[in-house]
Design an enzyme around this catalytic site. Structure first.
Site, short mmCIF file in Angstrom:
data_model
loop_
_atom_site.label_atom_id
_atom_site.label_comp_id
_atom_site.label_asym_id
_atom_site.label_seq_id
_atom_site.Cartn_x
_atom_site.Cartn_y
_atom_site.Cartn_z
N ARG A 1 0.86 -1.19 0.00
CA ARG A 1 0.00 0.00 0.00
C ARG A 1 0.90 1.24 0.00
O ARG A 1 1.92 1.27 0.71
CB ARG A 1 -0.90 0.03 1.24
CG ARG A 1 -2.10 -0.91 1.19
CD ARG A 1 -3.11 -0.46 0.13
NE ARG A 1 -4.23 -1.39 -0.03
CZ ARG A 1 -4.31 -2.33 -0.95
NH1 ARG A 1 -3.32 -2.52 -1.80
NH2 ARG A 1 -5.37 -3.10 -1.05
N HIS B 1 -0.90 0.14 -9.99
CA HIS B 1 -1.57 -0.81 -9.08
C HIS B 1 -2.03 -2.07 -9.83
O HIS B 1 -3.22 -2.40 -9.89
CB HIS B 1 -2.77 -0.13 -8.39
CG HIS B 1 -3.15 -0.80 -7.09
ND1 HIS B 1 -3.53 -0.09 -5.97
CD2 HIS B 1 -3.21 -2.10 -6.72
CE1 HIS B 1 -3.81 -0.93 -4.98
NE2 HIS B 1 -3.62 -2.17 -5.43
N GLU C 1 -3.92 7.56 -5.32
CA GLU C 1 -3.98 6.84 -6.60
C GLU C 1 -5.12 7.37 -7.45
O GLU C 1 -6.25 7.46 -6.94
CB GLU C 1 -4.17 5.35 -6.34
CG GLU C 1 -2.92 4.74 -5.69
CD GLU C 1 -2.98 3.22 -5.53
OE1 GLU C 1 -4.01 2.61 -5.88
OE2 GLU C 1 -2.00 2.66 -5.04
N1 LIG Z 1 -0.49 -4.27 -5.42
C1 LIG Z 1 -1.53 -5.05 -5.41
O1 LIG Z 1 -2.31 -5.11 -6.38
C2 LIG Z 1 -1.75 -5.93 -4.24
C3 LIG Z 1 -2.24 -7.22 -4.41
C4 LIG Z 1 -2.43 -8.02 -3.30
C5 LIG Z 1 -2.13 -7.54 -2.04
N2 LIG Z 1 -1.69 -6.28 -1.91
C6 LIG Z 1 -1.34 -5.75 -0.59
O2 LIG Z 1 -0.18 -6.46 -0.14
C7 LIG Z 1 -0.19 -6.56 1.27
C8 LIG Z 1 0.00 -7.99 1.68
O3 LIG Z 1 -1.09 -8.77 1.25
P1 LIG Z 1 -1.28 -10.25 1.80
O4 LIG Z 1 -2.40 -10.83 1.04
O5 LIG Z 1 0.03 -10.95 1.83
O6 LIG Z 1 -1.74 -9.94 3.28
P2 LIG Z 1 -1.57 -10.88 4.55
O7 LIG Z 1 -2.54 -10.39 5.54
O8 LIG Z 1 -1.58 -12.32 4.17
O9 LIG Z 1 -0.08 -10.54 5.05
C9 LIG Z 1 0.24 -9.35 5.66
C10 LIG Z 1 1.32 -9.69 6.67
O10 LIG Z 1 1.80 -8.47 7.21
C11 LIG Z 1 2.11 -8.72 8.56
N3 LIG Z 1 2.22 -7.49 9.31
C12 LIG Z 1 1.28 -6.80 9.99
N4 LIG Z 1 1.82 -5.72 10.58
C13 LIG Z 1 3.15 -5.76 10.27
C14 LIG Z 1 4.24 -4.93 10.60
N5 LIG Z 1 4.10 -3.85 11.38
N6 LIG Z 1 5.45 -5.25 10.11
C15 LIG Z 1 5.62 -6.33 9.32
N7 LIG Z 1 4.62 -7.16 8.98
C16 LIG Z 1 3.40 -6.87 9.45
C17 LIG Z 1 0.99 -9.62 9.02
O11 LIG Z 1 1.34 -10.33 10.18
C18 LIG Z 1 0.82 -10.54 7.84
O12 LIG Z 1 1.60 -11.70 7.98
C19 LIG Z 1 -1.48 -5.93 1.72
O13 LIG Z 1 -1.24 -4.59 2.05
C20 LIG Z 1 -2.36 -5.99 0.49
O14 LIG Z 1 -3.33 -5.02 0.50
C21 LIG Z 1 -1.49 -5.46 -2.99
O1 LIG Z 2 -5.31 -5.55 -2.02
C1 LIG Z 2 -5.45 -6.03 -3.14
O2 LIG Z 2 -6.07 -7.11 -3.33
C2 LIG Z 2 -4.79 -5.38 -4.28
O3 LIG Z 2 -4.32 -4.13 -3.95
C3 LIG Z 2 -5.59 -5.44 -5.52
O4 LIG Z 2 -6.45 -4.39 -5.62
P1 LIG Z 2 -7.48 -4.41 -6.88
O5 LIG Z 2 -8.43 -5.54 -6.59
O6 LIG Z 2 -8.10 -3.06 -6.82
O7 LIG Z 2 -6.65 -4.67 -8.07
#
Ligand SMILES: NC(=O)c1ccc[n+]([C@@H]2O[C@H](COP(=O)([O-])OP(=O)(O)OC[C@H]3O[C@@H](n4cnc5c(N)ncnc54)[C@H](O)[C@@H]3O)[C@@H](O)[C@H]2O)c1
Ligand SMILES: O=C(O)[C@H](O)COP(=O)(O)O
Length: 436
Positions: free
Chosen positions: A123, A171, A152
């Site tokens: 994020r 994104h 964004e």
């Molecule tokens: N760019 C995209 O399109 C995209 C896609 C998927 C996920 N994401 C983002 O990626 C991130 C991770 O997603 P995920 O599905 O692996 O989530 P998840 O919940 O499986 O993993 C997140 C991890 O972060 C850890 N965490 C919490 N606080 C923390 C801290 N202070 N320091 C270090 N670690 C900490 C949690 O314990 C957990 O293990 C989220 O922010 C999600 O929104 C973005």
């Molecule tokens: O947290 C997520 O799952 C990702 O950031 C993906 O976001 P989107 O579904 O808007 O592509």
């Protein structure tokens, strides 16, 4: 990460502009480099697996990740400072929370190796973007690859987006056909689970409890609800409860113990048997407030060699009359029940000042009697006469041939006549039937 390390985007743009700049776009190898995965959840652990396949040395930081999961993937879990100061590449995979907001800032960039490369697909808000521009300008950060931004889309003149050492995508992290289908299935399953009354780690209108914490607390959640349910049934008339004190004993530091879920379940256990309100993690605190119920929590640290999140939960209700006087403590007259999780099963371990040990399942009859031979037989025969099956029995006494409490687990609810017969046994001084 690969694209950034080998300048793929910049080289592509340069060639399309008619240039051939082979020396300008010399990159760096990934093999042998140290990657710090910050947030070892679903995405972070998959990134770690793949990076190991690329020959990288992978370290991680995640305050909630179980060490055995990291070990299984061959990753060392380190403190935040150790991770960021040893890494050649830092990839962010934690959620945006008040704790992680702008976690990469001037102070933390200064702790990194000169020439570090940053990847953010989590994020935007987890990086202080102005601080990142400063770190890129002064060479602390050699390159950054960013898929997410504080705003964004970011402003067109964003210094970060325009920076020559930054690779950006709009994104796109989850933008594959497969991921979109996967997320639709995951949401549908979460909704079905929530409608079936399962606890959800992903509800946006509930306090965030990470999935790992949720699974660790699962048996204590059942214990908390059952203790609440049991305690309220000990209150004469069931209503008029204004204040409930919950004491958690644990070997963990009180600040490491997130009790919001347990508090919600105790509230659910207390409120649901005496009202039509459905209580869940989303509405528990609000419902308690609406009903004038104050839940006071106390965390007590104890010495213990076992690494379980909680040793015992005690529920105390003050200023009410009990329908089972022995459930009140002699010193302050409060209703007092306590329980523990044993082998994954919630157990009742204390009623008033009496120690008992019964699993909190089905229904329980509590009897207080004079400790003397034949009591188990007398009550057991009465239940047997009407085909009520006893599944366990435990006796707790304050002294030999003095007062004792018998906790009897039954599979069926005895009829009124049977309960009356139990009450008529001469040595039985009081009894109560509790439906859990
Ligand atoms: N760019 C995209 O399109 C995209 C896609 C998927 C996920 N994401 C983002 O990626 C991130 C991770 O997603 P995920 O599905 O692996 O989530 P998840 O919940 O499986 O993993 C997140 C991890 O972060 C850890 N965490 C919490 N606080 C923390 C801290 N202070 N320091 C270090 N670690 C900490 C949690 O314990 C957990 O293990 C989220 O922010 C999600 O929104 C973005
Ligand atoms: O947290 C997520 O799952 C990702 O950031 C993906 O976001 P989107 O579904 O808007 O592509």
């Amino acid at each position: 990460m690969s694209s950034m390390a080998r300048n793929v985007a910049q080289a592509d743009a340069s060639m399309k502009a008619g240039k051939w700049e082979r020396t300008k776009y010399v990159g760096v190898s990934l093999v042998g480099k140290t990657l710090a995965v910050m947030g070892f959840g679903k995405v972070g652990s998959e990134v770690a697996r793949r990076a190991k396949g690329l020959g990288m040395h992978v370290i991680a930081h995640d305050p909630y990740a179980p060490a055995d999961r990291a070990r299984a993937i061959g990753v060392d879990l380190l403190s935040f400072d150790e991770a960021i100061s040893t890494a050649d590449f830092i990839s962010l995979h934690m959620p945006l929370t008040p704790t992680t907001s702008k976690i990469l800032n001037d102070e933390n960039f200064a702790k990194m190796k000169k020439g570090v490369r940053i990847i953010n697909v989590a994020r935007g808000g987890v990086i202080d973007e102005e601080a990142l521009v400063r770190a890129l300008d002064n060479g602390t950060v050699a390159q950054a690859a960013l898929d997410v931004f504080t705003v964004e889309p970011p402003p067109k003149d964003s210094k970060l987006v325009q920076h020559e050492n930054v690779t950006v995508t709009p994104h796109l992290g989850a933008s594959t056909k497969e991921a979109q289908e996967g997320v639709a299935i995951e949401i549908a399953e979460a909704v079905v689970g929530a409608l079936n009354g399962e606890l959800s780690a992903t509800a946006v209108n509930a306090p965030m409890v990470p999935a790992e914490v949720l699974s660790e607390l699962a048996p204590y959640v059942v214990l908390a609800e059952k203790l609440g349910r049991l305690a309220v049934q000990l209150v004469a008339g069931g209503s008029g409860i204004k204040s409930v004190k919950v004491v958690y004993t644990s070997s963990r530091d009180p600040s490491d113990l997130d009790t919001r879920l347990l508090r919600a379940m105790i509230t659910k256990g207390i409120i649901e048997p005496i009202s039509d309100t459905v209580v869940n993690l989303v509405n528990a605190d609000f419902t308690a407030k609406q009903k004038g119920l104050r839940i006071i929590e106390e965390r007590v640290m104890i010495d213990s060699s076992t690494d379980c999140p909680i040793d015992s939960i005690q529920v105390q209700i003050a200023n009410v009359e009990s329908k089972f006087a022995s459930a009140t403590t002699s010193d302050n007259g409060q209703i007092n029940v306590a329980g523990k999780v044993k082998y994954g099963v919630p157990h009742l371990t204390c009623v008033g000042s009496f120690s008992v040990d019964v699993s909190l399942e089905g229904s329980i009859i509590l009897c207080r009697q004079v400790d003397q031979p034949g009591m188990i037989g007398s009550v057991g025969s009465i239940l047997g006469e009407t085909n009520v099956n006893v599944n366990f029995m435990s006796v707790g006494r304050i002294g030999l041939r003095k007062k004792a409490i018998m906790a009897i687990g039954v599979d069926e609810e005895p009829d009124k006549e049977t309960l009356k017969k139990i009450g008529d046994v001469p040595a039985v001084e009081e009894f109560v039937f509790l439906d859990l």
